[in-house]
Design a protein around this motif. Structure first.
Motif, PDB file in Angstrom:
ATOM      1  N   SER C  50       0.838  -1.197   0.000  1.00  0.00           N
ATOM      2  CA  SER C  50       0.000   0.000   0.000  1.00  0.00           C
ATOM      3  C   SER C  50       0.872   1.245   0.000  1.00  0.00           C
ATOM      4  O   SER C  50       0.592   2.220  -0.700  1.00  0.00           O
ATOM      5  N   ASP C 170      -5.605  -0.450  -4.870  1.00  0.00           N
ATOM      6  CA  ASP C 170      -5.034  -1.000  -3.632  1.00  0.00           C
ATOM      7  C   ASP C 170      -6.006  -2.016  -3.035  1.00  0.00           C
ATOM      8  O   ASP C 170      -6.931  -1.658  -2.321  1.00  0.00           O
ATOM      9  N   GLU C 171      -5.755  -3.279  -3.319  1.00  0.00           N
ATOM     10  CA  GLU C 171      -6.633  -4.357  -2.837  1.00  0.00           C
ATOM     11  C   GLU C 171      -8.110  -3.990  -3.000  1.00  0.00           C
ATOM     12  O   GLU C 171      -8.857  -3.925  -2.018  1.00  0.00           O
TER      13      GLU C 171
HETATM   14 MG   LIG Z   1      -2.286  -2.524   2.181  1.00  0.00          MG
END
Ligand SMILES: [Mg+2]
Ligand SMILES: Nc1ncnc2c1ncn2[C@@H]1O[C@H](COP(=O)(O)OP(=O)(O)OP(=O)(O)O)[C@@H](O)[C@H]1O
Ligand SMILES: Nc1ncnc2c1ncn2[C@@H]1O[C@H](COP(=O)(O)OP(=O)(O)OP(=O)(O)O)[C@@H](O)[C@H]1O
Ligand SMILES: [Mg+2]
Lengths: 247, 274, 258, 274, 258
Positions: C50, C170-171
């Motif tokens: 991240s 991000d995910e």
């Molecule tokens: Mg993360």
């Protein structure tokens, strides 16, 4: 809690005090020079007079500060907060319905306090202006009576110092109150002056619970004795710097 | 065993009702009902207060409160932003202001403002300005912390999303943070409006003309003419006319916004943070 | 504004370092994403994935190194980072839709306020992008009325409405119920097919294997392994990659935890 | 483009400092410093207030607040339990009480209590009882809702665990609920102690003898002798001596108990619930 | 107090019904647990398992039916339910240790206040039971300082300190991290071996299969199937039991959700 009026009996005189050994005097501070704080004591003309009564009763005087309206309405007596009230208080009919008064002990009249050089010489100069008064005083009554005629607004303050300060801050253009206190203030703050007196012929009396004839008799007796003996004059001179014109 | 638990519970509940009845009875017998009616529910006195208690006193209370709230909200927003500022002196000033005015009684502030400041600065305000300043200065201290907490309660993700769309810091504040913070602080702000309504009872200290009386002053005035608790009761009910609906509103708004709790000095003590 | 240099490289990260106080999270990362390429970043929790992504649009300020996106050096102190960010779409794990605005306004607000597009134009573009993610009929809804999957697709549409050159994810599916993951991955796959340059942090190995041109495996603040999807996921060379993939792909045969 | 965003930010920050400097300068030039010193920092006046401002006024403020708090806490606990009672009339009484006393200004309550009630019921209280009743009645309304919320914030599982160990309802209340609720309400309760300290500034209205003065009355009295803001400032600082540490304490306690938020009227508006 | 009738049946539930307002959660349950027997209750979420258990010690007031524990009819309005509860230990999913008391006091408070045991005796019994669950050294700790598994073992020891005749467990391991489950199940198995009568709601099929004398499968407020563990779990007869077990035992082959 105790029931009202179960104080100690002063032997012989029939006077009942709300607290034993004490003569509790209600007043509304500050009312210089009648009663005000000096150091950590309350002093003044009224205080000295009532001290005479206390001495006579062989007790000590205790000053109790309470909103003025609660004195004139008699609440402080009905709720048993004090024995008498000495508060530079003028005798008038409305108050007489709520409380009893001693014989008059001081001659006063209403006066007008303004800022120096304000050009306000009397009520006639106050059209459209604001006039300060103290809550529930004769001055308030007087100012209200004349308000319509002279076209000013009456502004009410809780106590004398707030009213006097309001003159200095300009929050009001003038203030009406008893002459004694206003002269005293103008002396201390030369940026203010008393420009007018209204001859209202006020007389101060010491107040007490309605029907408390025993106490009234005692107070009247003490006052008379003081006037006769010259003690009254001494006290008067102490606080006003001169001898009384009449008694 | 004489009584089962369940029976005992029943007996206990019965005893509670009995106690209630006994207390009511004792009160009823002990009190002087004639005196109580005279003291609390004197209809003549109540009637004599109308319509002025509404047209003058209630109206003035509303006007004063509104003025104070408006000024307090503006000043409070400035203080909140100062407290969140990256410029340290701004933070210090805001902190000192908030600490001081939250820590001293409103009455003291009013006295200082209406008598001290005009003397010190040779300024003179009219009554409305004085009231606005006095209530506003006190209210701003409450509201600043609420607004700051509201701004900080806006989720960080919202700000990151705005920034990553290219919004500048100021634009993010105006477009995303303030609108969202506002919804969060609406309930506590309503509550501070109630506090301010109650604080308006103290402005008599600055000196009021008759047509400027607010509710408490009006009540006292009537009380001194007619020694009965009726005037107090009447103006008390007038206050409830304002504060109860605001209280409902505050709770409704809070339920609607999902009861998101923010840490404000009202709930957590004086806001002391550097 | 940004001086766009025509080049084949969309994102060029060189020697990127990032510390949070004493904690060194990125210890020197080099990544290069070419125009139209899809790069997936995988790795264990806390490895800095991240942080890497957030450095690419300077949501985190790098401690060292250089980041160039479309020829603009973002790490240059004089770079107009706000302008540069409009060209970099970002999709968060937590969606981060503006909760006080409805779906349409979520898509138009930045177009109007940042790109200064006219309201009608912004609305047109917004609706086109809502259609792309299959949610045209939700234009009037508030975010709270949508499922997680729908919210994430709106977030993608919001980013697309700025016409970005690069998209960062991000995910994007980690916060979703399993049955909603497919919709979002479908939209992302479609984007990739349309030639969007994408940098995706994900745990969805299936997606990485099928869509990514390149997969990076990160651990402990470094890129440990990098290569074609089939190779990194299918036949990892490094020990750490192997054990990570074993745990992710076959969780039931996981050894005892500490 | 002349300036990058980063440069602009730097310029902006510089401008903020400059603004601050300019405001400070303007204030410095505009104000009459001699007058301000006389008005705010008159050392003679300040000195004349000691030691009485501490030995009498501060002490009385503390005593009055403590008395009011103690009585308010006891009454508040009773009201909270009444509000949670299964007996409907108890709930009604508690609700009406709380609504009423939270909705009207403390000043009004003090006026009513010190003059109305003795008249109506022919009772007479000494000063300490009156203060205790007046502050306590107001404080109880604050605290009742806090205590109720605290009791309700005790997790249901704790009660179920106690009951399933065979504890009776009363035993569970005493052994598990009250101790846990107490830790939850300690921070808001501290906060209510601050409110009560400030409310104690209003008890001059019931009438006080000199040795009974609290801080605000003492300050006003000094003010009337020496019209300067110094007395106000001195007693203001005395209030901060009480309220600031309490504020710190409240926030410390809240941090320690993990900042568990309960819904109290202080944070959510007037508690209106049937 | 309670008139204990010597009988082989520890818990006898007959025609138990329970509604929450209009919602009928238990629609007529008959269960009988014999002294020393371990009965496991399984079933899908919302089927009423917790409600059944909570009715057994009257934490929920049944709407109908009869519950007899050790010969005492709890559903009798004149039953001293507080006294009866001391003989029924209950362990909750959420542990519910008294958060303001340390471990030792958690174990002694009810002994002292309810059973009126002397402090020394209560402490001795408490320490013995802490030892049983392997946590003697944690006597002075506060609940918040313990892991979930340790808290649950303390909760079991707390219940045991009252010398119960029956122990009720409501998904005692559901709130635990997977690696902490084993410790708690171990303690429960040991209890069962010592001959404790136990009624256990659980999703741990392995535990049920190995430890339970009898397994009940509940669905929709009824006991759908009942029998030996090996039979109900290994060879369920009812369709609903089969599909439930398929989902629980083999979650990866689960069909698509709605
Ligand atoms: Mg993360
Ligand atoms: N703002 C921050 N302040 C301090 N530390 C941080 C911050 N953001 C992240 N970290 C730390 O940096 C490390 C890497 O975090 P990061 O979020 O980049 O990991 P990740 O690979 O994305 O993990 P995950 O898969 O859990 O999202 C972690 O140890 C994290 O605690
Ligand atoms: N206090 C209550 N008030 C209203 N409904 C309730 C209450 N307690 C339980 N229910 C409802 O009763 C039903 C059965 O609940 P119960 O907790 O007994 O199920 P369960 O089998 O234990 O499920 P799980 O495996 O999720 O714990 C559910 O629909 C639940 O919503
Ligand atoms: Mg359950």
């Amino acid at each position: 809690a105790t029931k009202v009026n179960t104080g100690t009996q002063d032997s012989g005189s029939g006077i009942t005090l709300v607290q034993s050994g004490k003569l509790v005097t209600c007043t509304h501070l500050s009312y210089k020079p009648f009663q005000f704080s000096e150091g950590d004591k309350t002093v003044g003309f009224d205080v000295d007079l009532v001290d005479l009564v206390a001495k006579e009763l062989n007790v000590t005087q205790e000053i109790f500060d309470t909103p003025f309206e609660t004195i004139t309405s008699g609440e402080v007596f009905n709720t048993g907060k004090c024995d008498l009230a000495a508060a530079g208080m003028t005798i008038n009919d409305e108050r007489k319905q709520a409380i009893d008064f001693s014989e008059p002990y001081f001659d006063a009249s209403q006066a007008l306090l303004t800022k120096k050089d304000s050009g306000i010489k009397g009520l006639e100069d106050l059209r459209g202006k604001r006039v300060g008064v103290q809550l529930e005083t004769v001055g308030e009554e007087y100012a209200n009576e004349k308000a319509a005629e002279f076209g000013y607004t009456v502004v009410q303050f809780e106590d004398l110092p707030l009213m006097e300060t309001a003159v200095r801050t300009g929050a009001v253009d003038a203030a009406v109150n008893d002459n004694g206190v206003l002269y005293d203030y103008a002396k201390e703050f030369p940026d203010t002056e008393v420009t007018k007196e209204f001859d209202t012929g006020d007389k101060y009396g010491i107040g007490m619970k309605k029907g408390n004839t025993a106490l009234k008799a005692k107070v009247d007796e003490v006052l008379k004795k003081a006037k006769d003996s010259g003690e009254y004059d001494k006290i008067y001179e102490k606080w006003f710097g001169k001898k009384p014109e009449s008694k | 065993m004489a009584l089962s638990k369940r029976q005992r519970a029943k007996v206990f509940r019965g005893a509670q009702y009995a106690l209630l009845a006994v207390i009511a009875l004792v009160l009823a017998l002990a009190a002087d009902w004639g005196e109580i009616q005279r003291a609390f529910f004197n209809l003549d006195i109540a009637a004599s207060m109308f319509p002025n208690v509404i047209t003058v006193a209630l109206k003035n209370t509303l006007v004063y409160t509104a003025l104070g709230f408006a000024f307090g909200l503006a000043l409070g927003l400035v203080l909140a932003l100062m407290k969140l500022s990256s410029v340290a002196p701004y933070r210090w000033i805001a902190t000192i202001y908030i600490e001081f005015f939250r820590g001293v009684p409103a009455l003291l502030v009013f006295i200082a403002l209406s008598f001290g400041v005009p003397l010190a600065f040779q300024l003179q305000f009219d009554i409305y300005s004085t009231v606005m300043l006095a209530l506003g200065i006190v209210g701003a201290a409450y509201m600043a912390e609420t607004i700051r907490a509201g701004i900080q309660a806006v989720p960080k993700g919202q700000i990151e999303a705005a920034r990553s769309l290219g919004m500048s810091q100021g634009r993010t504040l105006a477009t995303v943070v303030i609108p969202q913070a506002f919804r969060i602080i609406l309930p506590p702000l309503t509550n501070e409006l109630i506090l301010l309504t109650k604080d308006s009872s103290l402005i008599y200290i600055i000196g009021l003309a008759r047509e400027q009386y607010e509710l408490t002053k009006f009540g006292r005035e009537t009380l001194s003419r007619s020694p009965s608790l009726t005037p107090i009761l009447v103006v008390g009910l007038c206050y409830l006319l304002i504060t109860l609906p605001l209280g409902y509103l505050s709770r409704y708004l809070e339920r609607r916004t999902g009861g998101k709790k923010i840490s404000t000095p009202e709930s957590t003590g004086l806001g002391v943070s550097a | 504004m940004s001086t766009e240099v025509s080049t084949d490289v969309a994102v060029e990260i060189t020697g990127l370092k990032k510390s949070f106080g004493p904690l060194e999270v990125l210890r020197g990362i080099d990544v290069s994403v070419r125009r139209g390429e899809v790069v997936c970043v995988i790795g264990p929790s806390g490895s800095g994935k991240s942080t890497l992504l957030r450095c690419v649009n300077l949501l985190e300020e790098p401690t060292g190194g250089k980041i160039v996106v479309n020829g603009v050096e973002l790490t240059d102190p004089d770079c107009d980072i706000d302008a540069a960010r409009t060209k970099i779409g970002m999709v968060f794990q937590g969606f981060n839709l503006f909760s006080h605005l409805n779906v349409l306004n979520n898509l138009t607000v930045a177009q109007r306020k940042v790109l200064k597009r006219k309201p009608e134009e912004a609305q047109r573009i917004a609706l086109r992008n809502l259609e792309r993610v299959g949610l045209a009929e939700k234009a009037g809804a508030m975010p709270a009325q949508l499922s997680g999957g729908q919210q994430q697709r709106v977030a993608i549409a919001r980013a697309l409405s700025m016409d970005p050159d690069v998209m960062l994810f991000d995910e994007p599916t980690s916060a979703l119920d399993p049955e909603l993951v497919g919709d979002v991955l479908g939209v992302m796959r479609q984007l990739a097919d349309e030639g969007m340059t994408m940098l995706v942090v994900t745990h969805e190995m299936q997606f990485a294997r099928e869509v990514a041109d390149k997969v990076l495996f990160m651990d402990g603040g470094y890129v440990v392994e990098e290569g074609e999807a089939a190779q990194v996921i299918g036949a990892p060379r490094h020990e750490r990659t192997k054990s990570f993939l074993a745990r992710v792909l076959d969780p039931t045969h996981q050894g005892p935890r500490d």
